[in-house]
Motif scaffolding. Structure first.
Motif, PDB file in Angstrom:
ATOM      1  N   ARG A 199      45.147  40.509   9.453  1.00  0.00           N
ATOM      2  CA  ARG A 199      46.256  39.563   9.639  1.00  0.00           C
ATOM      3  C   ARG A 199      46.444  39.407  11.147  1.00  0.00           C
ATOM      4  N   ASN A 201      47.882  37.523  13.146  1.00  0.00           N
ATOM      5  CA  ASN A 201      49.158  37.221  13.816  1.00  0.00           C
ATOM      6  C   ASN A 201      50.153  38.380  13.766  1.00  0.00           C
ATOM      7  N   GLY A 318      55.364  37.250   8.883  1.00  0.00           N
ATOM      8  CA  GLY A 318      54.506  36.196   9.412  1.00  0.00           C
ATOM      9  C   GLY A 318      53.576  35.520   8.429  1.00  0.00           C
ATOM     10  N   GLY A 321      51.910  32.352   9.531  1.00  0.00           N
ATOM     11  CA  GLY A 321      50.837  32.360  10.516  1.00  0.00           C
ATOM     12  C   GLY A 321      51.334  32.457  11.954  1.00  0.00           C
ATOM     13  N   ALA A 322      52.631  32.315  12.163  1.00  0.00           N
ATOM     14  CA  ALA A 322      53.176  32.464  13.520  1.00  0.00           C
ATOM     15  C   ALA A 322      53.301  33.965  13.829  1.00  0.00           C
ATOM     16  N   PRO A 323      53.352  34.325  15.098  1.00  0.00           N
ATOM     17  CA  PRO A 323      53.357  35.742  15.479  1.00  0.00           C
ATOM     18  C   PRO A 323      54.480  36.542  14.822  1.00  0.00           C
ATOM     19  N   THR A 517      48.917  37.035  20.983  1.00  0.00           N
ATOM     20  CA  THR A 517      49.437  36.619  19.685  1.00  0.00           C
ATOM     21  C   THR A 517      50.608  35.680  19.779  1.00  0.00           C
ATOM     22  N   ASP A 519      52.660  32.574  21.100  1.00  0.00           N
ATOM     23  CA  ASP A 519      52.610  31.303  21.790  1.00  0.00           C
ATOM     24  C   ASP A 519      53.984  31.023  22.372  1.00  0.00           C
ATOM     25  N   LYS A 552      56.024  27.487  11.737  1.00  0.00           N
ATOM     26  CA  LYS A 552      54.750  27.051  12.300  1.00  0.00           C
ATOM     27  C   LYS A 552      54.750  25.533  12.490  1.00  0.00           C
TER      28      LYS A 552
END
Ligand code: ADP
Ligand code: ZN
Length: 592
Positions: A199, A201, A318, A321-323, A517, A519, A552
């Protein structure tokens, strides 16, 4: 056609992991077993074929809240989906059965206990079923970790419907469980697809427990202010206590455990689903029903009993998919408690043996001097050649120190006191205490008395724990936590083998998120504005915010800053249906 469905209905550009292969197999009428990590996108594996195939897709799912959530999401995407379960009022049930008969539904979610209900089977008689999908399929196996007896009845459905493809999906199943799932569900020459467990993220962090509430507070303040998270504790009592403490510190926290009155439990679950910036403190009873994709951290204040459990619980972070962070503190008492709980159960010796191995592996992960991700993935037989570069071990390089002499002191003390005492007493002798018990036993006159004065109790605990994990000592009697030596300690006592341990961490430092990881380049101000807009829309439609758009998607909007419909459709998670409902509103907000 599949890509068109993916783009127009779901708003995604590409299939992930083995989604495409699983879907192709189902479309060609084959049975499939798909293993995919949490958040990997299992739902899409049956939702896309459901839209591509002519008939009905039946989805078996273990929990009501999960079904509700999925159906809500699908309806918002413009897909004809419903769910049937015992909680539904008769009128609504009739309504859905009528839709079924009129072939107005593409996807129907059913709880396993409702599947063999006679009125339902009757309705199915005249309906073409294209696909049967079984979510959380590990529940059918006694080898899995969440066996549910109703699942074993599922194959009976075969007698009531036409031949079609069956698809079993799960996040966690070892080889044995995989085979058992195929057998129990009577899958015919199933095609097996196993996607990686990684995983990417999630950032893993595991620390020594010092002052858990203070550590937790610092962790959240430094990394997750105003975000949503789950805090896991082992006992109900502790859940209540931690909730109180967090509320005292000003957090929006609620409790969740099986001992709460049903009404309060439902209310707290509801709040967790609908509110933003909320923390749920829970026992592991909380989780199966949680599909919220924007959980930004999962914190463990007690160690789980196996890596499978740890993986599954941390996996709730998460999903979008976001950190996200998986953070844990653990101590010697955790190990002792879990191990003694295990020994006290009435399970068979064979079961206990496996459970002990699982606990050992979990401990191994905690004490590892190696990248957490590597240890985790190796446990699932996956090769991850390089350290990940962003877990706590990778970012806070672990030095080791030669602890041979101190370990010898510890081992000698256990030996000199006759291998009849637990950690507390042993450490008292080492530190030269003269408490009553010790003096009565005459342990103050032993040569080892006071040879370890230079370390505090918690430092000796840290040494003891690592020595335990290294298998130099073991807990002989779980009721009284009696420590004894193992064969392996001989070479340490003679000085042949050296022992290297982790240094004591005096000031636990919470490292800031690493670039890899996280953004952080997006326009935070815009992101907040979009969050507010999302919340007001969600309130108006009475759905959770993430049903409108997940984090996301909002992040992607801040990044792309779309100016028209075409650009908006490039955003992750925006398809035709979403565009029609919310597109203009978000465009307007972004323009300003
Ligand atoms: P799980 O495997 O845990 O059941 P889900 O089906 O809930 O995972 O999917 C996790 C998240 O990933 C959801 O928000 C889903 O919409 C998203 N997702 C699934 N497939 C894709 C894809 N191909 N591209 C982008 N996002 C996807
Ligand atoms: Zn790492």
């Amino acid at each position: 056609m599949l890509n068109k469905i993916l783009k127009e209905t779901f708003g995604y550009k590409d299939f992930r992991l083995s989604q495409k292969e699983i879907i192709d197999a189902a479309l060609s009428g084959k049975d499939v077993l798909g293993i995919m990590p949490t958040g990997g996108g299992k739902s899409l594996c049956y939702q896309v074929p459901a839209l591509a195939l002519p008939g009905l897709t039946i989805v078996v799912s273990p929990l009501i809240s999960l079904m509700q959530d999925q159906v809500l999401t699908l309806k918002d995407l413009g897909v004809a989906a419903e769910y049937l379960n015992s909680s539904l009022p008769i009128a609504q049930r009739r309504d859905i059965e009528e839709k079924l008969v009129n072939k107005e539904l593409k996807i129907l979610y059913v709880a396993p206990e409702g599947l063999l209900n006679s009125s339902f089977l009757n309705t199915l008689k005249n309906i073409e079923v294209s696909l049967v999908a079984i979510d959380e399929a590990h529940c059918v196996s006694q080898w899995g970790h969440e066996f549910r007896p109703q699942y074993t009845k599922l194959p009976q459905l075969r007698q009531h419907i036409n031949n079609c493809s069956w698809m079993a999906l799960t996040a966690t199943a070892d080889k044995k469980t995989q085979q058992d799932i195929c057998k129990q569900l009577e899958l015919k020459q199933p095609k097996l697809f196993v996607s990686g467990f990684d995983r990417p993220n999630i950032k893993y962090m595991i620390y020594d427990k010092k002052n858990e509430i203070k550590q937790l507070d610092e962790f959240i303040k430094n990394n997750h202010e105003n975000q949503t998270g789950i805090v896991y504790c082992l006992s109900r009592k502790k859940v209540e206590r931690i909730t109180d403490q967090l509320q005292g510190l000003g957090y929006n926290a609620v409790s969740y455990h099986a001992g709460l009155p049903a009404k309060l439990r439902a209310e707290n679950q509801h709040r967790f689903t609908y509110e933003e910036n909320i923390i749920v403190v829970a026992t592991i009873a909380f989780g199966m029903g949680i599909d919220r994709p924007d959980v930004r951290f999962v914190a463990h204040l007690d160690m789980p009993k196996s890596i499978e459990s740890y993986y599954q619980e941390t996996g709730r972070a998460g999903r979008d998919g976001a950190p996200a962070d998986a953070w844990m503190v653990y101590g010697l008492s955790d190990i002792v408690r879990l191990a003694s709980m295990l020994e006290m159960t009435e399970a068979s010796e064979a079961y206990k043996k496996i459970a002990r191995q699982k606990l050992d592996a979990m401990l191994g992960l905690c004490e590892a001097l190696k990248c957490r991700r590597q240890v985790l993935l190796e446990y699932f037989n996956e090769n991850y050649p390089e350290p990940c570069g962003y877990c706590d071990v990778c970012t806070e390089p672990q030095e080791t120190w030669d602890a041979t002499e101190d370990v010898q002191k510890l081992l000698s003390t256990i030996y000199r006191t006759g291998q009849r005492f637990g950690p507390t007493h042993i450490i008292d002798v080492l530190r030269g205490s003269r408490n009553e018990k010790l003096v009565n036993l005459g342990h103050d006159s032993l040569s080892v008395h006071g040879i370890g004065k230079e370390y505090s109790k918690s430092q000796w605990n840290a040494i003891l724990r690592q020595v335990l994990v290294k298998g130099l000592i073991r807990i002989k009697d779980w009721e009284f936590n009696i420590l004894s030596l193992t064969e392996d300690c001989r070479s340490v006592l003679t000085g042949k083998t050296k022992v290297y341990l982790k240094p004591f961490k005096k000031n636990q430092k919470v490292i800031k998120k690493s670039k890899k990881t996280f953004d952080t380049d997006i326009d935070q101000e815009l992101f907040e504005k979009l969050r507010v807009l999302r919340k007001s829309i969600a309130d108006e439609y009475k759905v959770p915010p993430y049903i409108v758009f997940n984090d996301k998607t909002l992040q992607d909007m801040c990044y792309i800053k779309p100016e028209n419909k075409d650009q908006m459709l490039l955003v992750h998670g925006v398809g035709e249906s979403k565009w029609e409902k919310y597109g203009e509103l978000f465009l307007k907000e972004i323009h300003q």
